[in-house]
Design a protein around this motif. Structure first.
Motif, PDB file in Angstrom:
ATOM      1  N   ARG A 125       0.820  -1.202   0.000  1.00 28.79           N
ATOM      2  CA  ARG A 125       0.000   0.000   0.000  1.00 28.79           C
ATOM      3  C   ARG A 125       0.868   1.272   0.000  1.00 28.79           C
ATOM      4  N   TYR A 126       1.975   1.237   0.712  1.00 27.07           N
ATOM      5  CA  TYR A 126       2.736   2.477   0.929  1.00 27.07           C
ATOM      6  C   TYR A 126       4.164   2.518   0.355  1.00 27.07           C
ATOM      7  N   SER A 127       4.742   1.391   0.009  1.00 31.09           N
ATOM      8  CA  SER A 127       6.168   1.400  -0.358  1.00 31.09           C
ATOM      9  C   SER A 127       6.467   2.281  -1.576  1.00 31.09           C
ATOM     10  N   ARG A 128       5.657   2.185  -2.625  1.00 32.87           N
ATOM     11  CA  ARG A 128       5.929   3.005  -3.829  1.00 32.87           C
ATOM     12  C   ARG A 128       5.817   4.496  -3.520  1.00 32.87           C
ATOM     13  N   LEU A 129       4.774   4.857  -2.772  1.00 32.10           N
ATOM     14  CA  LEU A 129       4.594   6.267  -2.403  1.00 32.10           C
ATOM     15  C   LEU A 129       5.792   6.773  -1.589  1.00 32.10           C
ATOM     16  N   LEU A 130       6.246   5.935  -0.655  1.00 35.03           N
ATOM     17  CA  LEU A 130       7.367   6.336   0.192  1.00 35.03           C
ATOM     18  C   LEU A 130       8.677   6.412  -0.599  1.00 35.03           C
ATOM     19  N   VAL A 131       8.871   5.497  -1.528  1.00 36.67           N
ATOM     20  CA  VAL A 131      10.075   5.546  -2.369  1.00 36.67           C
ATOM     21  C   VAL A 131      10.072   6.820  -3.210  1.00 36.67           C
ATOM     22  N   ASN A 132       8.915   7.173  -3.767  1.00 34.28           N
ATOM     23  CA  ASN A 132       8.810   8.420  -4.548  1.00 34.28           C
ATOM     24  C   ASN A 132       9.090   9.635  -3.664  1.00 34.28           C
ATOM     25  N   HIS A 133       8.549   9.613  -2.463  1.00 34.73           N
ATOM     26  CA  HIS A 133       8.784  10.690  -1.500  1.00 34.73           C
ATOM     27  C   HIS A 133      10.286  10.787  -1.176  1.00 34.73           C
ATOM     28  N   ALA A 134      10.892   9.655  -0.925  1.00 33.10           N
ATOM     29  CA  ALA A 134      12.327   9.628  -0.605  1.00 33.10           C
ATOM     30  C   ALA A 134      13.154  10.104  -1.796  1.00 33.10           C
ATOM     31  N   MET A 176      13.579  13.731  -2.112  1.00 33.71           N
ATOM     32  CA  MET A 176      14.508  14.320  -1.147  1.00 33.71           C
ATOM     33  C   MET A 176      15.962  13.930  -1.416  1.00 33.71           C
ATOM     34  N   ILE A 177      16.181  12.703  -1.844  1.00 32.66           N
ATOM     35  CA  ILE A 177      17.554  12.197  -2.012  1.00 32.66           C
ATOM     36  C   ILE A 177      18.039  12.340  -3.450  1.00 32.66           C
ATOM     37  N   GLY A 178      17.157  12.033  -4.395  1.00 36.92           N
ATOM     38  CA  GLY A 178      17.544  12.119  -5.802  1.00 36.92           C
ATOM     39  C   GLY A 178      18.283  10.895  -6.311  1.00 36.92           C
ATOM     40  N   ASN A 179      18.216   9.807  -5.549  1.00 33.42           N
ATOM     41  CA  ASN A 179      18.887   8.574  -5.957  1.00 33.42           C
ATOM     42  C   ASN A 179      17.929   7.417  -5.697  1.00 33.42           C
ATOM     43  N   GLN A 180      17.603   6.672  -6.762  1.00 36.91           N
ATOM     44  CA  GLN A 180      16.607   5.606  -6.666  1.00 36.91           C
ATOM     45  C   GLN A 180      17.035   4.493  -5.714  1.00 36.91           C
ATOM     46  N   ASP A 181      18.267   4.035  -5.831  1.00 37.80           N
ATOM     47  CA  ASP A 181      18.738   2.939  -4.970  1.00 37.80           C
ATOM     48  C   ASP A 181      18.726   3.338  -3.498  1.00 37.80           C
ATOM     49  N   GLU A 182      19.208   4.542  -3.219  1.00 35.83           N
ATOM     50  CA  GLU A 182      19.218   5.004  -1.832  1.00 35.83           C
ATOM     51  C   GLU A 182      17.794   5.192  -1.317  1.00 35.83           C
ATOM     52  N   ASN A 224      15.136   3.457  -2.266  1.00 36.59           N
ATOM     53  CA  ASN A 224      14.654   2.095  -1.981  1.00 36.59           C
ATOM     54  C   ASN A 224      15.223   1.585  -0.658  1.00 36.59           C
ATOM     55  N   ASP A 225      16.512   1.821  -0.428  1.00 36.94           N
ATOM     56  CA  ASP A 225      17.155   1.363   0.811  1.00 36.94           C
ATOM     57  C   ASP A 225      16.519   2.004   2.040  1.00 36.94           C
ATOM     58  N   VAL A 226      16.279   3.311   1.956  1.00 39.14           N
ATOM     59  CA  VAL A 226      15.675   4.028   3.089  1.00 39.14           C
ATOM     60  C   VAL A 226      14.302   3.442   3.411  1.00 39.14           C
ATOM     61  N   VAL A 227      13.484   3.237   2.394  1.00 46.06           N
ATOM     62  CA  VAL A 227      12.134   2.701   2.615  1.00 46.06           C
ATOM     63  C   VAL A 227      12.208   1.272   3.152  1.00 46.06           C
ATOM     64  N   GLN A 228      13.141   0.485   2.639  1.00 41.86           N
ATOM     65  CA  GLN A 228      13.319  -0.881   3.158  1.00 41.86           C
ATOM     66  C   GLN A 228      13.669  -0.847   4.644  1.00 41.86           C
ATOM     67  N   GLU A 229      14.515   0.114   5.030  1.00 47.11           N
ATOM     68  CA  GLU A 229      14.882   0.243   6.443  1.00 47.11           C
ATOM     69  C   GLU A 229      13.668   0.602   7.299  1.00 47.11           C
ATOM     70  N   VAL A 230      12.822   1.470   6.784  1.00 42.18           N
ATOM     71  CA  VAL A 230      11.611   1.859   7.522  1.00 42.18           C
ATOM     72  C   VAL A 230      10.732   0.626   7.734  1.00 42.18           C
ATOM     73  N   PHE A 231      10.513  -0.131   6.680  1.00 41.25           N
ATOM     74  CA  PHE A 231       9.645  -1.308   6.807  1.00 41.25           C
ATOM     75  C   PHE A 231      10.285  -2.404   7.660  1.00 41.25           C
ATOM     76  N   LYS A 285       6.684  10.313   8.151  1.00 43.18           N
ATOM     77  CA  LYS A 285       7.621  10.886   9.126  1.00 43.18           C
ATOM     78  C   LYS A 285       8.816   9.967   9.346  1.00 43.18           C
ATOM     79  N   ALA A 286       8.543   8.668   9.442  1.00 40.63           N
ATOM     80  CA  ALA A 286       9.632   7.701   9.640  1.00 40.63           C
ATOM     81  C   ALA A 286      10.596   7.731   8.454  1.00 40.63           C
ATOM     82  N   THR A 287      10.026   7.824   7.258  1.00 41.50           N
ATOM     83  CA  THR A 287      10.860   7.887   6.050  1.00 41.50           C
ATOM     84  C   THR A 287      11.681   9.175   6.040  1.00 41.50           C
ATOM     85  N   LYS A 288      11.025  10.278   6.355  1.00 42.52           N
ATOM     86  CA  LYS A 288      11.729  11.576   6.392  1.00 42.52           C
ATOM     87  C   LYS A 288      12.878  11.524   7.408  1.00 42.52           C
TER      88      LYS A 288
END
Length: 189
Positions: A30-39, A42-48, A50-57, A79-82
């Protein structure tokens, strides 16, 4: 179609706390794609991102029994992703500063060591060229440049005129400059 898609977030959270992996999967989908786009914004790097969102989950799964979410799940996840992104950026800055510090230390240490080595090599070349000067010329040169005697003192010590002492130093410098010019060119490059 999974029945979990119909559940509201608070129901999924309650199921997650009971170790329901399908509830976790539904929250992730439900939320991973939205959070990756949000990340990514802010970061400007797809792999990073994805890594950030994986860490949140991963955090959510590991802390599922202690999770206390007072607002909406989506707000909590954003907020957790941010926060993960800010931690990631801060960590990157620390790593970058540390790497720069190490690099500067290595470079300055290398330059220092390199300049000391060059200085010793140049001293050895100068000493060998001085040793090749004619004996009287070498003697006058060393008294003037190493012992720092005046021309009058040299003249008295060697029983020559001060004019002869000056000429011998002048001639020795002329010879040394000619021989050392090519050596200095090598040291510059």
């Amino acid at each position: 179609m999974s029945v979990y898609r119909k559940y509201a977030d608070h129901i999924l959270l309650n199921l997650l706390k009971e170790d329901d992996q399908l509830a976790y999967t539904e929250i992730f989908e439900r939320y991973s794609r939205l959070l990756v786009n949000h990340a990514y914004k802010m970061i400007g790097n797809q792999d990073e991102s994805n890594d950030v969102v994986q860490e949140v989950f991963l955090f959510i799964w590991n802390k599922r029994h202690e999770l206390e979410i007072t607002g909406s799940l989506s707000s909590y996840l954003y907020k957790a992703t941010k926060n993960k992104i800010l931690n990631h950026i801060a960590h990157e800055k620390v790593v970058s500063r540390y790497a720069d510090s190490i690099s500067n230390f290595i470079e300055s240490d290398y330059v220092f060591a390199d300049s000391k080595l060059r200085e010793k090599e140049l001293e050895a070349i100068i000493e060998s060229e001085i040793a090749l000067l004619p004996e009287k010329m070498r003697e006058v040169f060393l008294l003037r440049k190493v012992e720092e005697l005046s021309y009058d003192e040299i003249a008295l010590q060697l029983n020559i005129t001060d004019k002869t002492a000056k000429q011998q130093v002048y001639n020795s410098l002329k010879i040394l400059r000619g021989k050392l010019k090519s050596a200095l060119n090598v040291f510059i490059w």
